[in-house]
Design a protein around this motif. Sequence first.
Motif, PDB file in Angstrom:
ATOM      1  N   VAL A  22     -67.889  -7.462  35.440  1.00 20.41           N
ATOM      2  CA  VAL A  22     -66.212  -7.640  35.305  1.00 20.41           C
ATOM      3  C   VAL A  22     -65.829  -6.110  35.477  1.00 20.41           C
ATOM      4  O   VAL A  22     -66.379  -5.220  34.749  1.00 20.41           O
ATOM      5  N   PRO A  23     -64.809  -5.807  36.486  1.00 20.91           N
ATOM      6  CA  PRO A  23     -64.598  -4.519  36.490  1.00 20.91           C
ATOM      7  C   PRO A  23     -63.605  -4.086  35.317  1.00 20.91           C
ATOM      8  O   PRO A  23     -62.831  -4.638  34.447  1.00 20.91           O
ATOM      9  N   LEU A  24     -63.854  -2.760  35.089  1.00 21.17           N
ATOM     10  CA  LEU A  24     -63.250  -1.748  33.954  1.00 21.17           C
ATOM     11  C   LEU A  24     -62.149  -1.125  34.479  1.00 21.17           C
ATOM     12  O   LEU A  24     -62.220  -0.571  35.402  1.00 21.17           O
ATOM     13  N   PRO A  25     -61.164  -0.738  33.504  1.00 19.95           N
ATOM     14  CA  PRO A  25     -60.091   0.162  34.035  1.00 19.95           C
ATOM     15  C   PRO A  25     -60.622   1.830  34.005  1.00 19.95           C
ATOM     16  O   PRO A  25     -61.510   2.045  33.499  1.00 19.95           O
ATOM     17  N   GLU A  26     -59.899   2.545  34.513  1.00 18.18           N
ATOM     18  CA  GLU A  26     -60.375   3.772  34.651  1.00 18.18           C
ATOM     19  C   GLU A  26     -60.181   4.621  33.392  1.00 18.18           C
ATOM     20  O   GLU A  26     -59.287   4.203  32.682  1.00 18.18           O
ATOM     21  N   GLU A  27     -60.964   5.647  33.117  1.00 16.04           N
ATOM     22  CA  GLU A  27     -60.894   6.202  32.093  1.00 16.04           C
ATOM     23  C   GLU A  27     -59.644   6.810  31.903  1.00 16.04           C
ATOM     24  O   GLU A  27     -59.338   7.639  32.671  1.00 16.04           O
ATOM     25  N   ILE A  28     -59.001   7.164  30.627  1.00 17.85           N
ATOM     26  CA  ILE A  28     -57.872   7.916  30.151  1.00 17.85           C
ATOM     27  C   ILE A  28     -57.979   8.935  29.069  1.00 17.85           C
ATOM     28  O   ILE A  28     -59.178   8.672  28.601  1.00 17.85           O
ATOM     29  N   GLY A  29     -57.323   9.963  29.347  1.00 13.76           N
ATOM     30  CA  GLY A  29     -57.662  10.973  28.511  1.00 13.76           C
ATOM     31  C   GLY A  29     -57.178  10.746  26.996  1.00 13.76           C
ATOM     32  O   GLY A  29     -57.693  11.391  26.073  1.00 13.76           O
ATOM     33  N   ARG A  30     -56.340   9.872  26.702  1.00 16.27           N
ATOM     34  CA  ARG A  30     -55.595   9.745  25.274  1.00 16.27           C
ATOM     35  C   ARG A  30     -56.696   8.897  24.385  1.00 16.27           C
ATOM     36  O   ARG A  30     -56.899   7.599  24.814  1.00 16.27           O
ATOM     37  N   ARG A  31     -57.206   9.192  23.358  1.00 16.92           N
ATOM     38  CA  ARG A  31     -58.169   8.156  22.530  1.00 16.92           C
ATOM     39  C   ARG A  31     -57.219   7.381  21.875  1.00 16.92           C
ATOM     40  O   ARG A  31     -57.784   6.199  21.532  1.00 16.92           O
ATOM     41  N   ASP A  32     -55.968   7.389  21.609  1.00 13.45           N
ATOM     42  CA  ASP A  32     -55.185   6.326  20.868  1.00 13.45           C
ATOM     43  C   ASP A  32     -54.193   5.722  21.819  1.00 13.45           C
ATOM     44  O   ASP A  32     -52.966   5.226  21.473  1.00 13.45           O
ATOM     45  N   GLY A  33     -54.228   5.643  23.162  1.00  9.27           N
ATOM     46  CA  GLY A  33     -53.451   5.263  23.969  1.00  9.27           C
ATOM     47  C   GLY A  33     -53.718   3.595  23.996  1.00  9.27           C
ATOM     48  O   GLY A  33     -54.648   3.055  23.452  1.00  9.27           O
ATOM     49  N   SER A  34     -52.800   2.997  24.817  1.00  9.44           N
ATOM     50  CA  SER A  34     -52.953   1.419  24.959  1.00  9.44           C
ATOM     51  C   SER A  34     -53.736   1.305  26.149  1.00  9.44           C
ATOM     52  O   SER A  34     -53.742   2.096  26.820  1.00  9.44           O
TER      53      SER A  34
END
Length: 834
Positions: free
Chosen positions: A786-798
Amino acid sequence: MARRTTAPPPEDFEERIVDIDVSAEMRASYLEYAYSVIYQRALPDARDGLKPVQRRILYSMSEMGLRPDRGHVKSSRVVGDVMGKLHPHGDSAIYDALVRLAQPFSMRLPLVDGHGNFGSPDDLPAAMRYTEARLAPAAMLMVESLDEDTVDFKPNYDGQETEPTVMPSAFPNLLVNGTSGIAVGMATNMAPHNLVEVVSAARHLIKKPDATLDELMKFVPGPDLPTGGSIIGLQGVRDAYETGRGTFRMRAKCAVEQITPRRKGIIVTELPYNVGPERVVTKIKELVTSKKLQGIADLKDLTDRHKGLRLVIEIKNGFIPEAVLEELYRLTPMEETFGINNVALVDGEPRTLGLREMLQVYVDHRLEVVRRRSEFRRRKREERLHLVDGLIIALLNIDEVIQVIRSSDDSAQARTRLMEVFDLTDIQAAYILDTPLRRLTRYDKLELDREKETLSDEIAKLTEILSSETKLRQVVSGELADVAKKYGTPRRTVLLEAPGITRTPVVDLQVADDPCLAMLSSTGLLARTPDASPLPGEGDRTAHDVLLSVVRTSVRGEVGVVTSLGRLIRVQVVDLPTLPPSNNPPSLSGGHPVSEYVSLQPDEKVVGLGSLDPDGPGLALGTAQGVVKRVVPDYPANRDDFEVITLKDGDTVVGAVELESESHDLVFISSDAQLLRYSASLVRPQGRPAGGMAGIRLDDGARVIWFGAVDPERPAQVVTVAGSSTALPGTQVGGGKVSDYAEFPAKGRATGGVRAQRFLKGEDELLLAWAGPAPAKAVSAVGKPVPLPEEIGRRDGSGVRLTHTIGAIGGALGSGPAPQRGDDARSSEDSGDE
């Protein structure tokens, strides 16, 4: 009471006492006894291959009319007839010989058709009053043409009956069925052979009387045993064919098969000649009990009358089946030696015979039988032709014949006058007088003419056979070919030229204790792979399945399966299936379900694997109520199932990981999206009965959904998936988020942690979470990528809405997927397309 008196001897009585040398008397008596045993009981005749008792059995059954097309009769009737008329040596000896003639595992071509329990290589037959018998079709070849003066007859033991001195024997019974016997000062032991091969050799010898042994061995390469198996080493066979004595080794027919998903076994379908399955089973059990034979887990005898012999020897995991098989050959009757000693009677004298000599004796006997049979048949046809000629003369002169008979005073005068008037012989005249008048018609004249022509042709053919040695040999050869065509069967015994076999030492029976990796996948599959092999999914983003746990161990080591109830269950690594080495193995699809190795309670789940190495750092456990525990690796050696943590009521273990170093972080992720990481050194190891210590502070209603260990020195990622707590498990895809593990600060043990994902509208808890080595990968509940979204920089993002429902998440080394809430990892039998 009357008094008994002895009358005095008469006056002219002269007492005579003869002095006899005891040694001379013993010598003479012993020689007489030895002669009787050799010639009347133990040794076969080289012409028909039968001992006297066997010959008498077949002759008596033939005289009783017990042919293959008749019904069976009680064996006791046959035994009684043989004992009463021909063989006064006891009923047990006669019945034993009768039984052997009917046993297909003793005779290559049985001569008696038995009905009932005629025994097995391990068991005795039923008593003669319970069994029935008749002649087998092949036995008719032995007794055919007995009434045609083909063999000599001799008086029986009391002179009131006669019996044949030898059977006509239309096939080489001595070679085909073999024999064994112990006489006085000598013994015989002959191996059975294939009928087609022996007949081919005999026909070649008939065609070329000067044929060499090498030529004959092209037709008869070796014995063909009734029980099949294989013969190892043919030099001993050649020695026996050349000199009459030699030895060879017989081996069982075995195959190594996968008898269960977890174990291999040795399947035995054929045993050496005269070896029964019970004997093999008993010997194997004795060796296993005395610890002289290793590697056998179970032994079953599945032999029945429909499928035949079948011994299933289950091999323990960790042992090389082929090496165990070599030990079975060495230590059990699965390999036996057969000593050939071809001793038989030739012209009344015991002789040791090679292959060529045995064939020559039989061929000479068969030529003599066919010659005598042809002479008998020609004589009978000539006698009949003589009578037919007289009848024809009477028919041609019927009126005169009647006039002569009517004018004669008596039959004697009529016979004399017929001989004088028509120039007839006494036999012809007597036959004419005995012939009814109704036969002296014109129609009978035509019949007599045809009969005369037929008889003349037959006499000419028989005369041709008797006057030509070549023709005689052709007849014998043709009859042998017909026998082989009708009664021949394919070879059963495999011949292997192997003068020396290297035995595998006992120390090499087990597989090498090499380093390996024990793995548990998200779909509940267990397997192992060599330590040097890449892990499934390493470097391949499209590989099937991810790993829940990976433990470094050895092939003959042990690992522990940790469950949600805090139990640790031992599993032998050698029992796990081995994934083939590859640069990029596709998956753990070759593994076996964990349910084959452990028994779980209704609500119990497997949460990870752990090493049982007493020198290792031990297990780290995290529970749903936030308890953490490091377990002192002091596990009981005599128990396969024990608790590694004492849980509070309602609490369960959500994660178990083999802690490789105290410098690694222990990580909790809660259902309200809080992540707490701290060094494993902050948690003091405890004994197995301990209940652990506070690991994370949870808010009301929150629970831990993932626990594991992460190496902070290498790139790592955190994956979380948020959704609604009111949705049915597995029905929502949720919002996923991938973060850099370094974004999450380390805090103290038993603190509240930091937020790992901001909930959007309709989201109120984490459905699943994971932290571990990058890059992360996700699979469905059945193991599909199952594909995962790209990594984001914010740890508490949505999170970002996913396209498919995620069942488990893992990393580059698969250290820890998380099962979906309420829809835990399924076993391999549920695997398939989503």
